[in-house]
Design a protein around this motif. Structure first.
Motif: not given
Length: 226
Positions: A52-80
């Protein structure tokens, strides 16, 4: 420049790929940053993320980071997030109507969500949930499912952001902190989610945890139980 989308994920494979595909079809979505907070450990899922990073790179700015349980993953993303709005979207949420995100941004509320629909024979469950959601609004404790929470970024941090210690009903825990006047359910159709939760847990279980979450709304320790 207005919106960042945060998606927690673990071993979602094709489901996550479809979620991103549906996002790519939203109106005015070109260039929007998507942060996938992922902890996949299955080879197939990791391959789909690379695809998906390759397929949609011309439309979306996709970044993958380390997650965790849903609350941890959402927090990690929101910090950025540096945009004025952030959308928390689950990987099994498919936006089948291309107007959903732009319609929700129009209202400029602290927290916006939408109604869901699912597969038969479970479609009625979400309509009952809509009634619970309306009731919770009038009781002063808004409830937005974590699968679709569009936040004003400033308001999100004002209520403290997602608590990584919360392992249960973390979406209700945070959404109930918003004042009802700053909350909006946009009645737009087209947001689909799988019925797998109902199949795995049962409908009665889902309603039971909704009621227990409300009764424990002022008990932070309740939401820290797995």
């Amino acid at each position: 420049k207005r919106l960042t989308i945060v998606i927690p994920s673990k071993n979602e494979g094709r489901t996550l790929y479809t979620c991103i595909y549906k996002i790519s079809k939203q109106n005015h979505i070109s260039g929007v940053r998507i942060i996938i907070a992922d902890i996949s450990d299955e080879e197939e899922s990791l391959k789909y993320i690379e695809k998906l990073k390759v397929t949609f790179k011309h439309i979306l700015n996709i970044e993958v980071i380390k997650g965790g349980f849903p609350s941890q993953g959402r927090l990690n993303g929101s910090n950025l997030v540096t945009t004025p709005y952030m959308l928390f979207l689950d990987s099994d949420i498919f936006l089948n109507n291309p107007k959903i995100i732009e319609e929700c941004l129009y209202y400029r509320k602290d927290l916006v969500t939408v109604p869901f629909y699912t597969d038969k024979p479970y479609r009625w469950v979400f309509r009952v949930f809509d009634m619970f959601q309306t009731l919770s609004y009038y009781m002063g404790t808004p409830f937005a499912v974590g699968g679709f929470q569009l936040w004003n970024s400033g308001a999100y941090w004002t209520v403290g952001g997602y608590n990584p210690e919360e392992l249960f009903a973390e979406d209700y825990s945070i959404s109930q902190k918003v004042k009802p006047k700053d909350f909006k359910v946009v009645k737009i159709k087209g947001t689909y989610t799988s019925s797998r939760r109902f199949k795995n847990k049962g409908v009665l279980w889902m309603f039971r945890i909704m009621i227990k979450s409300y009764l424990n709304r002022n008990n932070p320790e309740f939401f820290k139980k797995s």
